[in-house]
Design an enzyme around this catalytic site. Sequence first.
Site, PDB file in Angstrom:
ATOM      1  N   LYS A   1      -3.435   5.846  10.985  1.00 38.87           N
ATOM      2  CA  LYS A   1      -2.337   5.266  10.221  1.00 38.87           C
ATOM      3  C   LYS A   1      -2.912   4.414   9.089  1.00 38.87           C
ATOM      4  O   LYS A   1      -3.846   3.647   9.310  1.00 38.87           O
ATOM      5  CB  LYS A   1      -1.481   4.380  11.134  1.00 38.87           C
ATOM      6  CG  LYS A   1      -0.315   3.736  10.391  1.00 38.87           C
ATOM      7  CD  LYS A   1       0.411   2.691  11.206  1.00 38.87           C
ATOM      8  CE  LYS A   1       1.496   2.034  10.363  1.00 38.87           C
ATOM      9  NZ  LYS A   1       1.941   0.747  10.884  1.00 38.87           N
TER      10      LYS A   1
ATOM     11  N   CYS B   1      -2.905  -5.982  21.830  1.00 41.64           N
ATOM     12  CA  CYS B   1      -1.673  -5.457  21.242  1.00 41.64           C
ATOM     13  C   CYS B   1      -1.817  -3.956  20.994  1.00 41.64           C
ATOM     14  O   CYS B   1      -2.792  -3.526  20.373  1.00 41.64           O
ATOM     15  CB  CYS B   1      -1.384  -6.186  19.923  1.00 41.64           C
ATOM     16  SG  CYS B   1      -0.176  -5.315  18.908  1.00 41.64           S
TER      17      CYS B   1
ATOM     18  N   CYS C   1       2.337 -11.149  19.898  1.00 42.17           N
ATOM     19  CA  CYS C   1       1.422 -10.673  18.842  1.00 42.17           C
ATOM     20  C   CYS C   1       1.964 -11.172  17.507  1.00 42.17           C
ATOM     21  O   CYS C   1       3.081 -10.827  17.122  1.00 42.17           O
ATOM     22  CB  CYS C   1       1.307  -9.152  18.828  1.00 42.17           C
ATOM     23  SG  CYS C   1       0.393  -8.564  17.361  1.00 42.17           S
TER      24      CYS C   1
ATOM     25  N   LYS D   1      -3.019  -2.232   6.839  1.00 43.70           N
ATOM     26  CA  LYS D   1      -3.934  -3.308   6.489  1.00 43.70           C
ATOM     27  C   LYS D   1      -4.911  -3.530   7.631  1.00 43.70           C
ATOM     28  O   LYS D   1      -6.113  -3.700   7.407  1.00 43.70           O
ATOM     29  CB  LYS D   1      -3.153  -4.585   6.197  1.00 43.70           C
ATOM     30  CG  LYS D   1      -4.034  -5.645   5.589  1.00 43.70           C
ATOM     31  CD  LYS D   1      -3.302  -6.931   5.351  1.00 43.70           C
ATOM     32  CE  LYS D   1      -4.275  -7.979   4.842  1.00 43.70           C
ATOM     33  NZ  LYS D   1      -3.720  -9.322   4.983  1.00 43.70           N
TER      34      LYS D   1
ATOM     35  N   CYS E   1       2.716  -8.227  14.906  1.00 45.57           N
ATOM     36  CA  CYS E   1       3.976  -7.514  15.126  1.00 45.57           C
ATOM     37  C   CYS E   1       5.150  -8.470  15.055  1.00 45.57           C
ATOM     38  O   CYS E   1       6.277  -8.036  14.895  1.00 45.57           O
ATOM     39  CB  CYS E   1       4.070  -6.909  16.519  1.00 45.57           C
ATOM     40  SG  CYS E   1       2.859  -5.696  16.921  1.00 45.57           S
TER      41      CYS E   1
ATOM     42  N   HIS F   1      -1.913  -3.322  17.035  1.00 44.28           N
ATOM     43  CA  HIS F   1      -2.913  -3.926  16.165  1.00 44.28           C
ATOM     44  C   HIS F   1      -4.285  -4.119  16.806  1.00 44.28           C
ATOM     45  O   HIS F   1      -5.237  -4.485  16.120  1.00 44.28           O
ATOM     46  CB  HIS F   1      -2.406  -5.277  15.635  1.00 44.28           C
ATOM     47  CG  HIS F   1      -1.219  -5.145  14.747  1.00 44.28           C
ATOM     48  ND1 HIS F   1       0.073  -5.340  15.192  1.00 44.28           N
ATOM     49  CD2 HIS F   1      -1.124  -4.783  13.446  1.00 44.28           C
ATOM     50  CE1 HIS F   1       0.905  -5.131  14.179  1.00 44.28           C
ATOM     51  NE2 HIS F   1       0.217  -4.790  13.130  1.00 44.28           N
TER      52      HIS F   1
ATOM     53  N   HIS G   1       4.059   1.535   2.236  1.00 45.39           N
ATOM     54  CA  HIS G   1       5.277   0.845   1.786  1.00 45.39           C
ATOM     55  C   HIS G   1       5.943   1.645   0.666  1.00 45.39           C
ATOM     56  O   HIS G   1       7.167   1.808   0.639  1.00 45.39           O
ATOM     57  CB  HIS G   1       4.952  -0.557   1.267  1.00 45.39           C
ATOM     58  CG  HIS G   1       4.231  -1.426   2.257  1.00 45.39           C
ATOM     59  ND1 HIS G   1       2.966  -1.901   2.038  1.00 45.39           N
ATOM     60  CD2 HIS G   1       4.593  -1.887   3.476  1.00 45.39           C
ATOM     61  CE1 HIS G   1       2.582  -2.629   3.080  1.00 45.39           C
ATOM     62  NE2 HIS G   1       3.552  -2.634   3.967  1.00 45.39           N
TER      63      HIS G   1
ATOM     64  N   HIS H   1       0.853  -1.185   0.000  1.00 46.41           N
ATOM     65  CA  HIS H   1       0.000   0.000   0.000  1.00 46.41           C
ATOM     66  C   HIS H   1       0.891   1.237   0.000  1.00 46.41           C
ATOM     67  O   HIS H   1       2.122   1.128  -0.031  1.00 46.41           O
ATOM     68  CB  HIS H   1      -1.010  -0.035   1.160  1.00 46.41           C
ATOM     69  CG  HIS H   1      -0.415  -0.111   2.535  1.00 46.41           C
ATOM     70  ND1 HIS H   1       0.323   0.907   3.083  1.00 46.41           N
ATOM     71  CD2 HIS H   1      -0.442  -1.098   3.462  1.00 46.41           C
ATOM     72  CE1 HIS H   1       0.707   0.563   4.303  1.00 46.41           C
ATOM     73  NE2 HIS H   1       0.269  -0.667   4.558  1.00 46.41           N
TER      74      HIS H   1
HETATM   75  O1  ME8 Z   1       7.531  -4.329   9.693  1.00 43.86           O
HETATM   76  N1  ME8 Z   1       3.167   5.258   6.888  1.00 43.86           N
HETATM   77  O2  ME8 Z   1       7.090  -5.070   7.544  1.00 43.86           O
HETATM   78  P1  ME8 Z   1       5.794  -4.229   7.144  1.00 43.86           P
HETATM   79  C1  ME8 Z   1       4.491   5.229   6.650  1.00 43.86           C
HETATM   80  N2  ME8 Z   1       8.739  -7.082   7.858  1.00 43.86           N
HETATM   81  N3  ME8 Z   1       5.189   4.113   6.412  1.00 43.86           N
HETATM   82  C2  ME8 Z   1       4.520   2.959   6.429  1.00 43.86           C
HETATM   83  C3  ME8 Z   1       3.135   2.899   6.683  1.00 43.86           C
HETATM   84  C4  ME8 Z   1       2.444   4.134   6.909  1.00 43.86           C
HETATM   85  N4  ME8 Z   1       1.140   4.202   7.126  1.00 43.86           N
HETATM   86  N5  ME8 Z   1       2.748   1.599   6.638  1.00 43.86           N
HETATM   87  C5  ME8 Z   1       3.855   0.870   6.357  1.00 43.86           C
HETATM   88  C6  ME8 Z   1       7.740  -5.075   8.748  1.00 43.86           C
HETATM   89  N6  ME8 Z   1       4.929   1.681   6.229  1.00 43.86           N
HETATM   90  C7  ME8 Z   1       8.904  -6.034   8.802  1.00 43.86           C
HETATM   91  C8  ME8 Z   1      10.184  -5.258   8.560  1.00 43.86           C
HETATM   92  S1  ME8 Z   1      12.843  -5.083   8.305  1.00 43.86           S
HETATM   93  C9  ME8 Z   1      14.159  -5.998   8.737  1.00 43.86           C
HETATM   94  C10 ME8 Z   1      11.435  -6.069   8.654  1.00 43.86           C
HETATM   95  C11 ME8 Z   1       6.302   1.259   5.881  1.00 43.86           C
HETATM   96  O3  ME8 Z   1       5.331  -4.824   5.868  1.00 43.86           O
HETATM   97  C12 ME8 Z   1       7.304   1.732   6.911  1.00 43.86           C
HETATM   98  O4  ME8 Z   1       8.590   1.715   6.345  1.00 43.86           O
HETATM   99  O5  ME8 Z   1       4.858  -4.142   8.272  1.00 43.86           O
HETATM  100  C13 ME8 Z   1       7.206   0.655   7.966  1.00 43.86           C
HETATM  101  O6  ME8 Z   1       8.300   0.658   8.858  1.00 43.86           O
HETATM  102  C14 ME8 Z   1       7.154  -0.583   7.092  1.00 43.86           C
HETATM  103  O7  ME8 Z   1       6.362  -0.164   5.949  1.00 43.86           O
HETATM  104  C15 ME8 Z   1       6.535  -1.788   7.771  1.00 43.86           C
HETATM  105  O8  ME8 Z   1       6.396  -2.788   6.798  1.00 43.86           O
END
Ligand code: ME8
Length: 506
Positions: free
Chosen positions: A294, A142, A125, A297, A128, A145, A20, A17
């Site tokens: 925020k 959590c 969780c 998903k 997370c 979430h 990301h 989304h």
């Molecule tokens: O945490 N605003 O993956 P994830 C800004 N797999 N940035 C956002 C956002 C939002 N509303 N939503 C997501 C994970 N992001 C782990 C990471 S790294 C070794 C492992 C971005 O799919 C932002 O960079 O939940 C956030 O930190 C990341 O997506 C979380 O992605």
Amino acid sequence: MSFYVTTPIYYVNSTPHIGHAYTTIAADIVVRHRRQRGEETFFLTGTDEHGSNIPRVAEEAGLELREFVDRNAAAFQEMTVRVNASNDFFVRTTDPRHGALVQEFLQRIYERGDIYEGVYAGLYCTRCEAFYTEAELVDGLCPQHGIPPDFVEEKNYFFRLSAYQEALLRLYDERREIVLPSFRYNEARSFIERGLDDISVSRASQRWGVPIPWDTSQVVYVWVDALINYWSALGFARADEDLRPRFWPEVRHFLAKDILKFHCVIWPALLLAAGLEVPRQLFVHGYLLLDERKISKSAGNVIDPLDLIDVYGVDPVRFYLFRVATFGQDGSISLQGLHERYERELGNELGNLLSRTTAMVARYRDGRLRAAEVSGALGAQIDRVGGEVPARLDEFDLTGALELVWELVRSLNRHVEQSAPWELAKDESRAAELDRVLYELGDGLRAVAVAVASFVPDASERILSALGQPLELGWERVAAGRFVETDAIEPAPPLFPRVDAPTPAG
Ligand code: ME8
């Protein structure tokens, strides 16, 4: 100097989304800019595919595990391409070459004595992928979430994180810029000051993951597996070269505040324990919000970046995200806001400037633009952009950098209004003045195109082509008077054509 940039590797239990896309675009802007400065760069992004809930989510989707992760990883790969990210590699944690390096990394810590066996009993969780204490829960749920955590009790391997408190505090004291912005540095440091508990680094009840090398009945905890990607990927991204000597530890990690603790506390401790160097810098940005919440998903308010790109093209989306909010802070986005900036800033301020300039050169000078002096104030402003944008981007102030360029765009528009070339063109005795104004506009637009190339790469190229300029983006070109004489300027088509306004519902 080498410059290595990473995004978090995204979970494949969701599809991409706008949140990301935001981090990926931010990292891309910074790395493109460094390339313009001639630095040796590497840009990594990828997917985190071993979460404990992946098997369940795959089953719910009616797919084999492999097929499920392949599909969602492909969706993230597509997003990466569509946002025009110039990544050098896309890492997937299910790549066996990553798994082998995760094992090597953990084995090192084990042999150095910082991993021991214990029993974990506590709350977990699965969204997370993190353990919580009762005190951290909100009404038993959590805090991120809002779902009930699972109670987990099993034999695990633990990492002696507690033993690294002193070393981490020393690191934070010696390197005040290790975490940016500074309020995030303070947050991470005070977390360390409060004392650190050892963390479990294995899961006994799961099979989906990288086996613990000395006890293959367990798999590596997904966060440890995931963090190691930043180091492992350099080891196999190129078949003929191990890139770690060139790029580690010159890494800048980009992430949002949700995963600060893992990156700013646990990751450096794991590296120290493995006898490796800690990251050069971490930039922790805020959240994109929609209706004050925020975008995520679990909140169910996701915006698909590909839908926006289909309507507006990729550059406007890249531009809007760093115009609408100060990078580092939370920021609210909206479809109306995107549309409004598209029309006003991109369409009118930049697009019309190019259309008017090229049309005037075509009409008054038959497409020929000759060298002239750039006037003092405008020349100084162009040179200031050349000097100050790099300083802003070195601090990851993407919004400030873009604003500096935009002030130049606005000055150029004022210059058109104030010098009124259409009046000059009526008076043969003012031909030299007209030549100079047209040259200033052409040269200013050229400098804007090079300066803004990392934000809007396609538009930058189209501006340079319309002005008959070489498509060379070396940063030294962001200086006054570098326009290359040409006689081939034609009226440029609209840079940002009109788009229908979004309907109130959509
Ligand atoms: O945490 N605003 O993956 P994830 C800004 N797999 N940035 C956002 C956002 C939002 N509303 N939503 C997501 C994970 N992001 C782990 C990471 S790294 C070794 C492992 C971005 O799919 C932002 O960079 O939940 C956030 O930190 C990341 O997506 C979380 O992605």
